[in-house]
Motif scaffolding. Structure first.
Motif, mmCIF file in Angstrom:
data_model
loop_
_atom_site.group_PDB
_atom_site.id
_atom_site.type_symbol
_atom_site.label_atom_id
_atom_site.label_comp_id
_atom_site.label_asym_id
_atom_site.label_seq_id
_atom_site.Cartn_x
_atom_site.Cartn_y
_atom_site.Cartn_z
ATOM 1 N N ILE A 31 0.856 -1.174 0.000
ATOM 2 C CA ILE A 31 0.000 0.000 0.000
ATOM 3 C C ILE A 31 0.898 1.231 0.000
ATOM 4 C CG2 ILE A 31 -1.701 1.367 1.275
ATOM 5 C CD1 ILE A 31 -2.852 -1.226 2.347
ATOM 6 N N ARG A 32 0.624 2.138 -0.923
ATOM 7 C CA ARG A 32 1.355 3.402 -1.014
ATOM 8 C C ARG A 32 0.393 4.541 -0.701
ATOM 9 N NH1 ARG A 32 2.273 5.111 -6.480
ATOM 10 N NH2 ARG A 32 1.145 6.998 -6.043
ATOM 11 N N ALA A 43 -4.989 16.789 -0.890
ATOM 12 C CA ALA A 43 -5.395 15.632 -1.681
ATOM 13 C C ALA A 43 -4.542 14.448 -1.243
ATOM 14 C CB ALA A 43 -5.207 15.892 -3.171
ATOM 15 N N PHE A 44 -5.083 13.271 -1.399
ATOM 16 C CA PHE A 44 -4.298 12.087 -1.099
ATOM 17 C C PHE A 44 -4.662 10.962 -2.046
ATOM 18 C CE2 PHE A 44 -7.757 12.416 1.982
ATOM 19 C CZ PHE A 44 -8.464 11.251 1.741
ATOM 20 N N ILE A 45 -3.692 10.080 -2.211
ATOM 21 C CA ILE A 45 -3.869 8.904 -3.065
ATOM 22 C C ILE A 45 -3.421 7.694 -2.253
ATOM 23 C CG2 ILE A 45 -3.176 7.742 -5.189
ATOM 24 C CD1 ILE A 45 -2.527 10.559 -6.305
ATOM 25 N N ILE A 46 -4.266 6.690 -2.197
ATOM 26 C CA ILE A 46 -3.928 5.424 -1.558
ATOM 27 C C ILE A 46 -4.004 4.363 -2.641
ATOM 28 C CG2 ILE A 46 -4.578 3.727 0.188
ATOM 29 C CD1 ILE A 46 -5.945 6.061 1.670
ATOM 30 N N GLU A 47 -2.920 3.652 -2.812
ATOM 31 C CA GLU A 47 -2.853 2.653 -3.872
ATOM 32 C C GLU A 47 -2.431 1.312 -3.293
ATOM 33 O OE1 GLU A 47 -1.294 3.354 -8.112
ATOM 34 O OE2 GLU A 47 0.399 2.578 -6.950
ATOM 35 N N ALA A 48 -3.273 0.299 -3.482
ATOM 36 C CA ALA A 48 -2.963 -1.062 -3.059
ATOM 37 C C ALA A 48 -2.632 -1.881 -4.299
ATOM 38 C CB ALA A 48 -4.155 -1.674 -2.323
ATOM 39 N N THR A 49 -1.518 -2.586 -4.258
ATOM 40 C CA THR A 49 -1.118 -3.448 -5.377
ATOM 41 C C THR A 49 -0.734 -4.817 -4.825
ATOM 42 O OG1 THR A 49 1.155 -2.627 -5.251
ATOM 43 C CG2 THR A 49 -0.294 -1.574 -6.849
ATOM 44 N N GLY A 50 -1.070 -5.842 -5.576
ATOM 45 C CA GLY A 50 -0.735 -7.183 -5.143
ATOM 46 C C GLY A 50 -1.124 -8.220 -6.173
ATOM 47 N N PRO A 51 -0.761 -9.478 -5.910
ATOM 48 C CA PRO A 51 -1.023 -10.539 -6.880
ATOM 49 C C PRO A 51 -2.497 -10.926 -6.979
ATOM 50 C CG PRO A 51 -0.012 -11.442 -4.894
ATOM 51 C CD PRO A 51 0.005 -9.951 -4.749
ATOM 52 N N ASP A 93 -12.751 9.192 -5.127
ATOM 53 C CA ASP A 93 -12.818 8.554 -6.439
ATOM 54 C C ASP A 93 -12.036 7.253 -6.332
ATOM 55 O OD1 ASP A 93 -13.317 8.279 -9.226
ATOM 56 O OD2 ASP A 93 -11.294 9.008 -9.640
ATOM 57 N N ILE A 94 -12.601 6.162 -6.821
ATOM 58 C CA ILE A 94 -11.914 4.878 -6.757
ATOM 59 C C ILE A 94 -11.727 4.304 -8.144
ATOM 60 C CG2 ILE A 94 -12.624 4.291 -4.416
ATOM 61 C CD1 ILE A 94 -14.802 2.563 -5.582
ATOM 62 N N GLU A 95 -10.634 3.566 -8.283
ATOM 63 C CA GLU A 95 -10.336 2.853 -9.525
ATOM 64 C C GLU A 95 -9.898 1.450 -9.133
ATOM 65 O OE1 GLU A 95 -7.306 4.945 -11.703
ATOM 66 O OE2 GLU A 95 -8.333 6.853 -11.487
ATOM 67 N N PHE A 96 -10.448 0.471 -9.813
ATOM 68 C CA PHE A 96 -10.052 -0.911 -9.567
ATOM 69 C C PHE A 96 -9.727 -1.559 -10.893
ATOM 70 C CE2 PHE A 96 -11.092 -5.455 -8.964
ATOM 71 C CZ PHE A 96 -10.149 -5.735 -7.989
ATOM 72 N N THR A 97 -8.491 -1.965 -11.036
ATOM 73 C CA THR A 97 -8.054 -2.697 -12.223
ATOM 74 C C THR A 97 -7.328 -3.951 -11.745
ATOM 75 O OG1 THR A 97 -5.960 -1.490 -12.313
ATOM 76 C CG2 THR A 97 -7.788 -0.595 -13.599
ATOM 77 N N ASP A 98 -7.009 -4.810 -12.654
ATOM 78 C CA ASP A 98 -6.310 -6.040 -12.315
ATOM 79 C C ASP A 98 -4.991 -5.711 -11.612
ATOM 80 O OD1 ASP A 98 -6.005 -8.816 -12.267
ATOM 81 O OD2 ASP A 98 -4.747 -8.761 -14.052
ATOM 82 N N THR A 102 -7.060 1.860 -6.298
ATOM 83 C CA THR A 102 -6.651 3.235 -5.988
ATOM 84 C C THR A 102 -7.828 4.033 -5.469
ATOM 85 O OG1 THR A 102 -5.035 3.118 -7.793
ATOM 86 C CG2 THR A 102 -5.532 5.300 -6.904
ATOM 87 N N ILE A 103 -7.626 4.746 -4.386
ATOM 88 C CA ILE A 103 -8.603 5.680 -3.847
ATOM 89 C C ILE A 103 -7.957 7.060 -3.858
ATOM 90 C CG2 ILE A 103 -10.051 6.352 -1.907
ATOM 91 C CD1 ILE A 103 -9.758 3.485 -0.847
ATOM 92 N N LYS A 104 -8.643 8.019 -4.480
ATOM 93 C CA LYS A 104 -8.163 9.403 -4.504
ATOM 94 C C LYS A 104 -9.156 10.254 -3.730
ATOM 95 C CE LYS A 104 -6.018 8.740 -8.970
ATOM 96 N NZ LYS A 104 -6.019 9.079 -10.386
ATOM 97 N N GLY A 105 -8.653 11.090 -2.860
ATOM 98 C CA GLY A 105 -9.495 11.994 -2.105
ATOM 99 C C GLY A 105 -9.033 13.425 -2.308
ATOM 100 N N ARG A 106 -9.989 14.339 -2.464
ATOM 101 C CA ARG A 106 -9.667 15.762 -2.667
ATOM 102 C C ARG A 106 -10.653 16.621 -1.920
ATOM 103 N NH1 ARG A 106 -8.353 13.450 -7.417
ATOM 104 N NH2 ARG A 106 -6.337 13.959 -8.297
ATOM 105 N N GLU A 107 -10.125 17.725 -1.366
ATOM 106 C CA GLU A 107 -11.008 18.711 -0.731
ATOM 107 C C GLU A 107 -11.817 19.417 -1.767
ATOM 108 O OE1 GLU A 107 -9.305 20.605 3.265
ATOM 109 O OE2 GLU A 107 -7.972 20.932 1.574
#
Length: 107
Positions: A31-32, A43-51, A93-98, A102-107
């Motif tokens: 998780i980044r 603003a913030f971005i949370i990105e989870a990556t994994g198999p 805002d969320i994005e889900f790909t293979d 990713t979750i993006k948050g903004r004021e």
């Protein structure tokens, strides 16, 4: 370079978003988190990556959908987080790909 300060409500929101992001990682991963200032707003971005990641349609509808979704064990964390976002004045805002959530948050 100075840091980006968050309010108490925004900190609680970020913590809950981390719980949601970590729940998508079924077989481990990373998780980044990036917290930035954009045009005098946080603003913030949370990105989870994994198999192997999982984000089901019920959770997606609860976070993206307008109003209140049905409360269930799957959606309780998401609905709490959505309420914290509204209280904090943060749009999500969320994005889900293979392999990436990713979750993006903004004021």
């Amino acid at each position: 370079q100075g840091g980006v300060y968050l309010t108490g409500a925004q900190s609680r929101l970020l913590l809950n978003l981390l719980v949601i992001a970590s729940s998508t990682l079924l077989k481990g991963g990373n998780i980044r988190i990036d917290v930035i200032r954009e045009n005098d707003a946080r603003a913030f971005i949370i990105e989870a990556t994994g198999p192997l990641l999982k984000w089901d349609s019920e959770c997606d509808a609860a976070l993206r959908g307008p109003g209140q979704s049905a409360l269930s064990p799957k959606t309780v964390q998401i609905l709490l987080t959505k309420a914290l976002a509204q209280e904090s004045g943060i749009s999500l805002d969320i994005e889900f790909t293979d392999g990436r959530f990713t979750i993006k948050g903004r004021e």
